[in-house]
Structures are given as C-alpha cells and as structure tokens.
Write an enzyme that holds these catalytic residues in place. Structure first.
Site, PDB file in Angstrom:
ATOM      1  N   ASP A   1      -1.815  43.939   7.359  1.00 24.59           N
ATOM      2  CA  ASP A   1      -1.863  45.340   6.941  1.00 24.59           C
ATOM      3  C   ASP A   1      -0.837  46.158   7.739  1.00 24.59           C
ATOM      4  O   ASP A   1      -0.106  45.613   8.549  1.00 24.59           O
ATOM      5  CB  ASP A   1      -3.278  45.902   7.136  1.00 24.59           C
ATOM      6  CG  ASP A   1      -3.658  45.921   8.609  1.00 24.59           C
ATOM      7  OD1 ASP A   1      -3.277  44.987   9.333  1.00 24.59           O
ATOM      8  OD2 ASP A   1      -4.316  46.883   9.054  1.00 24.59           O
TER       9      ASP A   1
ATOM     10  N   HIS B   1      -1.805  35.880   3.876  1.00 22.07           N
ATOM     11  CA  HIS B   1      -2.220  37.241   3.537  1.00 22.07           C
ATOM     12  C   HIS B   1      -1.441  38.183   4.449  1.00 22.07           C
ATOM     13  O   HIS B   1      -1.842  38.464   5.566  1.00 22.07           O
ATOM     14  CB  HIS B   1      -3.735  37.403   3.744  1.00 22.07           C
ATOM     15  CG  HIS B   1      -4.231  38.761   3.365  1.00 22.07           C
ATOM     16  ND1 HIS B   1      -4.483  39.128   2.066  1.00 22.07           N
ATOM     17  CD2 HIS B   1      -4.501  39.857   4.115  1.00 22.07           C
ATOM     18  CE1 HIS B   1      -4.901  40.383   2.025  1.00 22.07           C
ATOM     19  NE2 HIS B   1      -4.919  40.851   3.264  1.00 22.07           N
TER      20      HIS B   1
ATOM     21  N   ASP C   1      -4.854  28.023   1.453  1.00 18.56           N
ATOM     22  CA  ASP C   1      -3.499  28.584   1.545  1.00 18.56           C
ATOM     23  C   ASP C   1      -3.301  29.481   0.334  1.00 18.56           C
ATOM     24  O   ASP C   1      -2.608  29.138  -0.620  1.00 18.56           O
ATOM     25  CB  ASP C   1      -2.446  27.478   1.598  1.00 18.56           C
ATOM     26  CG  ASP C   1      -1.036  28.066   1.727  1.00 18.56           C
ATOM     27  OD1 ASP C   1      -0.930  29.258   2.118  1.00 18.56           O
ATOM     28  OD2 ASP C   1      -0.068  27.348   1.428  1.00 18.56           O
TER      29      ASP C   1
ATOM     30  N   GLU D   1      -4.763  35.155   6.879  1.00 22.23           N
ATOM     31  CA  GLU D   1      -4.018  36.325   7.316  1.00 22.23           C
ATOM     32  C   GLU D   1      -3.197  35.947   8.551  1.00 22.23           C
ATOM     33  O   GLU D   1      -3.391  34.876   9.139  1.00 22.23           O
ATOM     34  CB  GLU D   1      -4.956  37.506   7.635  1.00 22.23           C
ATOM     35  CG  GLU D   1      -4.192  38.823   7.822  1.00 22.23           C
ATOM     36  CD  GLU D   1      -5.081  40.079   7.850  1.00 22.23           C
ATOM     37  OE1 GLU D   1      -6.306  39.951   7.622  1.00 22.23           O
ATOM     38  OE2 GLU D   1      -4.535  41.171   8.103  1.00 22.23           O
TER      39      GLU D   1
END
Ligand SMILES: [Ca+2]
Ligand SMILES: [Ca+2]
Length: 725
Positions: free
Chosen positions: A176, A488, A533, A542
């Site tokens: 993020d 991610h 994956d 992530e």
C-alpha cells in the site's frame, strides 16, 4: 541457423526450472556455505548426485535418514553437498529428478543483496523513479506529502486539527502507499545494523540517485526514510505520530494516480515514540562519521531520540487504535516493555548514561526473534555489537548468554525435516521474515562465539526463502527459476510490466489465510503450504519494508561471515608455514619490541586500507592493541580464540587450519576443544624467542583467515628482516 536454435534450446534447458520435488536454494551458495537440498521420501532413491552445467557428475553421496517436518506434513531426506566448493552452475539429481539450477560463487549473493536493498528505492514516495535507476519500473513520483493534515486524533494546542505540516519522503510501507512509524523503525534499524556490522559488504554502489556520493548507498537509502521520520515528531512535546495515511487504502493504481490528498498524521503513540527514539539513536551513531557531509544531523537525531524518550516516559501506555474514520493499517501493540527496552539500549549506547542502562535492565525484556511488535532483540543485538566498549551497567556475560540461548533453541529446530529454524508456531503472517529474523539472531550468536551450527542454521534460513521450502518457490521477486511473479504490491500490479518490481520478499506461507474470501482456494491448510502466488493474497503474498530488511541483513551477514576460500587450502604447503615460524623468531621480546611490531602492523594495515584489529601479547598480557577505524568489536573475540589455539599448539593458527583441512577434518570443530574458546582461522602467529620457545602472540583479525595471516607475516618480516631463505 539450425545450430543456433539448438544452442538456444540447450541454454534454456540449462537455465530453466527443474523438478519442484527437489527443494534447493535456487540462487546459490558461497564456496564455503553449508549446502543442503531436501528431497521427499517418496522419491524412493537413497543417493544423490550434483551435476555441473555440462551434465557431468561432480559429487555424489548418500541421502540422510528420513525425517518428518510437521509444518508441511512431509517426510523428507536431505542431500548434504557442502563438499562442493568449486565455482560453477549446478543441479542436484535424485533418481530421475533434476533440481532447479543454482550457482556456487565467491560473490554469489551480490546481485541478491543489491536487489533486496534496491527494493526500498522502488518504494520511495515523493520522487520520480527514472529509467536510469529504475529501468522498466520507472514511474513518476507519488504522494509528495508536502501538505499533510493533522488528524483530530493527533491534535494538540500548537497543532490543532487540520494544521498543515510537511512530511515528505519515506518509503511506502508495503503493498500500500501509507507510512507507519512503528514498522519503519524496525526496517530502518535493520538496514543501519547491516551497515554497522558489515561495512565492507556495502562499499559498492547499487544504482540509486545517491550512488557515487561517497556515502554507502544503504545509508543514503536509510536516510530517505529517516528524513521523513524526523518530520513525524511534534517539535512542541517530542511525541511522535503513529502513522501518515489516507483515511482508507488507495485503489490498485500507480502511486502518482492515487489520491495524494488528503493525507493525515494520526494519533501519537508510545510505541511510535520509542521505536522512533531507538531508530534515531542508532542513526545518530551510524551517521556520526558523516558530520562533515551533514553537519549537525547526527546530534539532531540524538536530541530527537531523547525528546521522544521523555515523551514516552511521560506517556508510558498510549496504545494506538485506529480512530473511527481511519481504516488503514493499525500496527497496534499493547506490549510496550520491549519497545522501552530497545530504546533504552540504543540510548545507553549513544549516551553512556546509567539511567538508560537501568531502564533496559529494569524492563528485563525477554529476548525473542524480532518482529515489528516485539523489538527487544534489536536492543540486545546492538548491545552485543558494542559490548567491548560499553560502560559498566549492563552485564556483558548476560548479553552473550541470552543471545546464545535463543540461537541454541533455533539451531535445535533446524536438526530435522527441512533443517530450518522455523517451527509450525512460527508460520503466520509474514513467516518469510520470521525465518530471516531467526537467521539474523543466529548470526548474532555466531558473531559472539563462532558456533558453526549457528552459521549453518542461518544459511538455512536464507536457503528457505530462496527455494528450500515446501512450496519450492523462490520467494524473492526476480530470482531463481521458480520466482514469485504476482506479489500484492500496487506498483507491480498496476505498472503494466509483466515482471514484478525486483528484489522484494513475499510474506510467505500463512495458515491464517485471512484473504481466502478474496482469492482462489489455497492448495493446503498445512502451515508451510498455505501460500498463493496471486496478487489477491495480501495475507501470503504482500511485500513489506520490515520483511525485506532482514533479507538485506542476512544476505550481507552471510557474505561477510561465511569463511572465505581465498586460498585453496589443499595447495598451502605446511612445510612452508613451519619454515615461516623458524624464520620469524626473536632474540629478545620486551614491551618495546611488542610496541614496535604493533606499529609495523598498523603501518601496513594503513597502507593497505585494511580494517583490522591488531594485538600483540606476551602470555596473557596484552602489550599492544589497536583497532583500525571501523573495525568490528567482534575482532577482539576472534583474537582471543585464535590466540588460545596458538598457546595450545605452539603453531600459527593458519598452520593448524591447514593441517586440519588437509587431513580431511573440520577446522570449525576440532576434537576435544570447545570452539567457543578456540578458532582455527589464520591470523594468530606465535612469538618465538630463540632458546625460550613460544612466549606470546602477534594477531590480526578482520580479514579472511589467509589474509589476516599474510598481514602478520608481512609485518613480522618488516620488523625482523630475516635473511632470504
Ligand atoms: Ca551513495
Ligand atoms: Ca511490543
């Protein structure tokens, strides 16, 4: 034309993935690394072979006894091919199965270490990543954070709600685009520790905008985040905001396409203040030699650290909880004894003030594998590194004992199954960082007492994330024949480039499977197989700065600590080494002689830019001792152990090293000797007085053994000027 096609096909075969059944570190090893592969019992074979790039068998051996590994529910056997030390490209073959290829090379971890560090550059906020440095992953700057709002939860008299502050730079935390002090703290510290402990590894540039500026790139990179961290402190009271985020997560878009306003600094917390204090105190220490480049910065950081500590003492239990209108990562932690202990340890090292030592001891923070919410180990590890120069107040033997106790437990876990320190209970969100942090703690113990099993288990922790795990994936993007392809990670997901941003460690197996509702089914419920994956998998795939940091540390540490094979021991003549001992003898040896020999050594080390520690002793009395600037405190213990060996054998430690190796023995496990007290590595040379025998030692530590030895011998020749043989 046909030939070319055929050659290309062969090349592809040589580089391509092998059978996923054979689990091996698919990046590779240093020549002297411990080297293991794991084979399922079901393969049915009893022997293994190692083949080179031409298909020639270079080594074969028996598989180890079957052993069950609870985390994956498998029964496996181990192929130990540590005897393979010749540089090259290889695969392991068992029955009809061929493993992924891997290399053996003296600089085998160079590309991996550089990429793991450069991943931080790829997550920088507020800067264009240009093609010159970012290649295919170039992108415009995102999140300038030059106008950030003070959230209601963070409001103070001087900075009421809605006050605009500048809080630029820093790294995005993970997949993020937010920035969290707690997680930044451990990540930044771990990079600083890697530099502090292994400066030689970081002499090369990695290709970031600050490359070539005379400062190690790892320090430049850490500074990008430290500059941001400094802005997270409220100058009015020393308190530190817990995080800088949007109210909710950005969508899956590139940084510059994300909503860059409004962004908020959210509530101060005790954990943020203490992690900030510890990180700033560490940074002030590591930056001290750069005062000419950044005048006053080191002192400013120390002052910031002390102000944050005072705030935490006045607010000892402010546990962060997300305010109602904020749903980004929480990093909430109610156990704060470890944060207090870590900050106290770093402030004690930085200031020498007893009150910090007392604060550390008072917390009696248990030593366990570090994590963002459990940071006491970071304090223990800093204390261990500086233990030779600590003022009284912290018990040095206690530090060594505690670290050894943790390492001993981890090494015991590594005795069976996949031979890794990781147990089922350790496999949770971010398990790949758990095992690397375990490796980091094993390496602290190895630095203290040189126990070979600790180095081997640490190697295994790296092997695990590079392919010797139950999934067979290499968990670092861009590496191995079976790499993670779909982390991610918003930039990797949104940039339109097929390959993910390189150098990132995926979080790894996580039986919590908290993202199951958003993802295709996991292949298994077993802990070590709970992995996807898939970019949907924020719980297992992530990336995060605090996970990459121990990858940087362990890669650097293994590069620095794995014994080097600079000299092929098979070719060193024992007779020549004995001749040195006969040739380099003294007529008399008093204090003045010792000082003169020491001075010769210092002069040579300076001329050759060698970062070593030098000691000249008569019996147990140290007559001369000097550590060159930047020398590691660990050298003292190496000197002690090498000297013990010389006292015991009467020969140079390099002689014994070669004698043992050429006899087929393990120089790190001499029969009948406790290797915590002896080291059969080059660098200690007997002081022999004609007519008296051995009366003392001249010792160098800090280089590979053959180089330590060569430095001592050269300096003795400078001083004694023996007649040519
Ligand atoms: Ca640089
Ligand atoms: Ca904690």
């Amino acid at each position: 034309m046909k030939r070319t096609v055929l050659a290309t096909a062969l090349l592809t075969l040589a580089a391509g993935a092998g059978s996923a059944e054979i689990k091996v570190n698919a990046v590779g090893f240093l020549p002297q690394s411990h080297k293991l592969a794991v084979i399922p019992q079901t393969a049915g074979a009893n022997r293994f072979e190692v083949i080179d790039a031409d298909g020639k068998v270079v080594l074969d051996g028996a598989l180890g006894a079957p052993s069950r590994w609870a985390p994956s529910g498998e029964t496996v056997r181990v192929a130990d091919f540590s005897a393979l030390t010749q540089a090259g490209a290889y695969r392991v073959r068992v029955g009809g199965l061929l493993s992924d290829p891997f290399t053996v090379a003296q600089d085998g971890y160079r590309a991996l270490g550089d990429a793991a560090l450069k991943a931080f550059y790829f997550n920088r906020s507020a800067i264009d990543l240009t093609p010159q440095f970012a290649g295919a992953w170039a992108r415009p700057a995102g999140h300038p954070d030059d106008k950030v709002l003070v959230h209601a939860s963070a409001a103070s008299k001087a900075r009421p709600q809605g006050t605009v502050i500048a809080s630029p730079k820093g790294w995005y935390d993970a997949g993020d685009y937010n920035k969290y002090v707690v997680n930044s703290g451990i990540a930044t510290y771990t990079l600083l520790a890697a530099l502090e402990h292994f400066p030689d590894v970081f002499k090369r540039d990695i290709g970031i905008p600050e490359s070539g500026n005379g400062v190690p790139d790892i320090l430049d990179e850490a500074l990008w985040n430290l500059d941001w961290l400094l802005t997270m402190q409220d100058p009015a009271d020393g308190g530190v905001y817990h995080k800088l985020t949007n109210l909710r997560f950005d969508g899956i878009v590139m940084p510059h396409a994300a909503s860059t306003t409004p962004r908020y600094v959210v509530a101060k917390s005790t954990a943020a203040a203490l992690d900030f204090a510890a990180t700033m105190a560490t940074a002030s220490r590591v930056l001290a030699p750069y005062d000419a480049k950044w005048p006053g910065l080191s002192q400013r950081m120390l002052a910031a650290a002390q102000a944050a500590w005072r705030w935490a003492e006045a607010h000892p239990n402010v546990v962060f909880k997300n305010p109602k209108d904020v749903v980004t990562g929480e990093y909430g932690d109610a156990q704060l004894a470890d944060e207090f202990a870590w900050a106290a340890a770093e402030l004690f090292i930085a200031t020498g003030q007893d009150r910090y030592a007392q604060a550390f001891m008072r917390r009696d923070a248990a030593l366990s594998t570090p994590a963002w919410s459990d940071v006491a180990a970071l304090g223990w590890m800093s204390l261990a590194h500086h233990r030779d120069r600590l003022k009284p107040g912290i018990d040095r033997a206690l530090i060594e004992r505690r670290i050894d106790a943790l390492a001993s437990q981890l090494a015991k876990n590594a005795n069976g199954g996949y031979r890794v320190p990781l147990a089922s209970k350790d496999i949770f969100w971010g398990s790949n960082a758990v095992i690397l942090n375990q490796g980091m703690m094993l390496l602290q113990a190895y630095r203290i007492n040189g126990t070979p099993a600790y180095l081997q288990a640490a190697q295994s922790s790296l092997d695990y994330v590079l392919g010797r795990n139950a999934t067979g994936y290499t968990f670092v993007t861009g590496f191995g024949a079976r790499p993670v392809m779909h982390p991610h990670h918003r930039p990797s997901m949104a940039d339109g480039v097929a390959a993910p941003v390189p150098g990132w460690l995926a979080g790894g197996p996580n039986p919590g499977q908290q993202d199951a509702k958003d993802c295709p089914p996991y292949p298994s419920k077993l802990p070590a197989l709970s992995y996807l994956d898939h970019a949907c998998s924020y719980a297992a795939n992530e990336v995060a700065i605090n996970w990459n940091a121990p990858l940087v540390y362990v890669t650097a540490a293994l590069s620095a600590l794995t014994p080097h094979a600079m000299t092929d021991t098979a070719t060193v003549s024992l007779a020549a080494l004995l001749r040195e001992e006969q040739q380099l003898q003294f007529d008399r040896f008093d204090d003045a002689t010792a000082r003169a020999v020491g001075a010769q050594l210092v002069a040579r080390a300076e001329r050759e830019h060698k970062t070593v520690t030098i000691q000249v002793s008569r019996g147990d009395t140290v007559l001369f001792k000097q550590a060159m600037p930047g020398a590691s405190p660990d050298h003292a213990d190496w000197i002690r152990r090498k000297n013990n060996l010389v006292e015991r054998t009467g020969h140079s430690s390099f002689y014994t090293h070669n004698e043992v190796r050429q006899g087929g023995g393990d120089h790190d496990a001499l029969p009948g000797l406790d290797m915590r007290d002896y080291a059969a590595h080059g660098g200690a040379f007997p002081v022999i007085v004609r007519g008296q025998g051995v009366v003392g030692t001249v010792t160098v530590s800090g280089l590979p053994g053959p180089d330590d030895h060569a430095l001592v011998v050269a300096a003795l020749k400078d001083y004694l000027k023996p007649a040519a043989p």
